[in-house]
Motif scaffolding. Structure first.
Motif, PDB file in Angstrom:
ATOM      1  N   SER A  34       0.828  -1.206   0.000  1.00  0.00           N
ATOM      2  CA  SER A  34       0.000   0.000   0.000  1.00  0.00           C
ATOM      3  C   SER A  34       0.865   1.259   0.000  1.00  0.00           C
ATOM      4  CB  SER A  34      -0.924  -0.002   1.225  1.00  0.00           C
ATOM      5  OG  SER A  34      -1.685   1.176   1.283  1.00  0.00           O
ATOM      6  N   ASN A  35       1.874   1.300   0.857  1.00  0.00           N
ATOM      7  CA  ASN A  35       2.768   2.462   0.904  1.00  0.00           C
ATOM      8  C   ASN A  35       3.577   2.602  -0.378  1.00  0.00           C
ATOM      9  OD1 ASN A  35       1.924   3.264   3.418  1.00  0.00           O
ATOM     10  ND2 ASN A  35       3.683   2.443   4.524  1.00  0.00           N
ATOM     11  N   LYS A  37       2.664   1.753  -3.391  1.00  0.00           N
ATOM     12  CA  LYS A  37       1.794   2.311  -4.422  1.00  0.00           C
ATOM     13  C   LYS A  37       1.648   3.819  -4.249  1.00  0.00           C
ATOM     14  CE  LYS A  37      -0.922  -1.829  -5.422  1.00  0.00           C
ATOM     15  NZ  LYS A  37      -2.258  -2.485  -5.359  1.00  0.00           N
ATOM     16  N   LYS A  38       1.560   4.268  -2.996  1.00  0.00           N
ATOM     17  CA  LYS A  38       1.467   5.707  -2.732  1.00  0.00           C
ATOM     18  C   LYS A  38       2.759   6.418  -3.137  1.00  0.00           C
ATOM     19  CE  LYS A  38      -1.756   5.254   1.163  1.00  0.00           C
ATOM     20  NZ  LYS A  38      -1.904   5.377   2.640  1.00  0.00           N
ATOM     21  N   THR A  39       3.884   5.748  -2.915  1.00  0.00           N
ATOM     22  CA  THR A  39       5.186   6.324  -3.260  1.00  0.00           C
ATOM     23  C   THR A  39       5.265   6.659  -4.740  1.00  0.00           C
ATOM     24  OG1 THR A  39       6.312   5.154  -1.458  1.00  0.00           O
ATOM     25  CG2 THR A  39       7.685   5.898  -3.307  1.00  0.00           C
ATOM     26  N   SER A  41       2.587   7.123  -6.781  1.00  0.00           N
ATOM     27  CA  SER A  41       1.281   7.595  -7.266  1.00  0.00           C
ATOM     28  C   SER A  41       1.406   8.758  -8.249  1.00  0.00           C
ATOM     29  CB  SER A  41       0.411   8.024  -6.077  1.00  0.00           C
ATOM     30  OG  SER A  41       1.027   9.085  -5.360  1.00  0.00           O
TER      31      SER A  41
END
Length: 303
Positions: A34-35, A37-39, A41
């Motif tokens: 999850s993190n 993917k945010k990195t 984004s």
């Protein structure tokens, strides 16, 4: 080309993916999908897949290259026995898993790029050293990197392997400069002790370019120092960093104070290595940022 990368959310891994996300397909092995993917984004991730363990790789997947950059940050916490175990397991265990996957032909990459650091040499004073230097000073950083490299080399019979002995990586708002920048901006920065210890550095863009170069050049294998051809003393580094903010490096940090603040970690800063990237240069690689002045100018060009 399909690249499997560990440590993809770290400073170097992010820079590599950001540079080449339109050129290659990536599978990023990460502890927190999850993190991760945010990195990423801010870019299109249509050709970037995220997994939390190697066993999630599809059985029919073809991996052309593996870039192994995983490792808990070495300077973030005191080196207690518990934290040393974290530093070791975060490097050694994933490297062993990758080497095993290659040995059993679970994956069959053309090249295995595996991280290490110039800490493998230990403290070396002002002696100029390159990849042929075999007299490693026996201290913790050397032990950590030596075993890391030993594990990576077990992949050699099955795939071309290149080991990256990385120096101090310089880039804006990340890495070593992120920790050093504020006191120098405020005019409070300066050398450690006499400042005569050497700092072997590399600009992040050259770091990314060198990894890409080693992937593309099939004659390149073995250990490579990823450092600029022009290491500098801590005094010179301090002067030039301060000058980037129109300041002087006036304030000296006593070695004893650094030891009190950092414990055993202080040895990495108090002592240094004067490392040259001989094998990379001999192979034909050309650095874009050969001098510290040019590297810092590019990083702080908009200041």
């Amino acid at each position: 080309m399909h690249i499997l990368i560990t440590g993809g959310t770290g400073f170097i891994g992010q820079a590599f993916i950001n540079t080449h996300h339109e050129d290659y397909n990536f599978t990023v092995l990460t502890r927190n999908v999850s993190n991760a993917k945010k990195t990423f984004s801010h870019i299109s991730t249509s050709n970037i897949k995220f997994i939390s363990q190697l066993e999630e790789l599809p059985s029919a997947i073809h991996i052309d290259a593996v870039i192994n950059l995983a490792g808990s940050p070495i300077m973030d916490k005191m080196w207690s026995d518990k934290h040393k175990h974290i530093l070791e397991s975060s490097r050694w265990e994933i490297t062993q898993q990758l080497a095993d996957f290659i040995a059993t032909k679970t994956i069959t990459p053309e090249v295995f790029i595996s991280g290490s650091a110039i800490g493998v040499y230990g403290r070396q004073g002002s002696e100029t050293i390159d990849e042929t230097h075999g007299r490693h000073y026996p201290e913790y950083s050397s032990h950590l990197c030596e075993h890391w490299e030993e594990i990576a080399r077990t992949a050699c019979p099955n795939t071309r392997t290149a080991i990256l002995r990385t120096g101090i990586v310089l880039g804006k708002n990340n890495g070593a400069l992120q920790k050093m920048e504020l006191p120098f901006r405020l005019g409070l920065g300066g050398p450690i002790g006499k400042g005569d210890q050497y700092m072997s550095w590399i600009h992040i863009d050259d770091m990314v370019a060198a990894i890409h170069y080693l992937i593309q050049h099939k004659t390149c294998s073995g250990t490579f120092n990823l450092t600029s051809p022009n290491p500098v003393t801590n005094r010179e580094f301090s002067d030039k960093l301060a000058a980037s903010f129109n300041n002087k490096a006036r304030i000296t940090t006593p070695k004893l104070l650094l030891r009190l603040l950092l414990g055993e970690r202080a040895d990495i800063i108090i002592y240094g290595q004067r490392v040259l990237p001989t094998r990379l240069l001999d192979s034909g690689f050309v650095f874009h940022f050969e001098t510290l002045e040019r590297a810092l100018s590019a990083i702080y060009t908009d200041e």
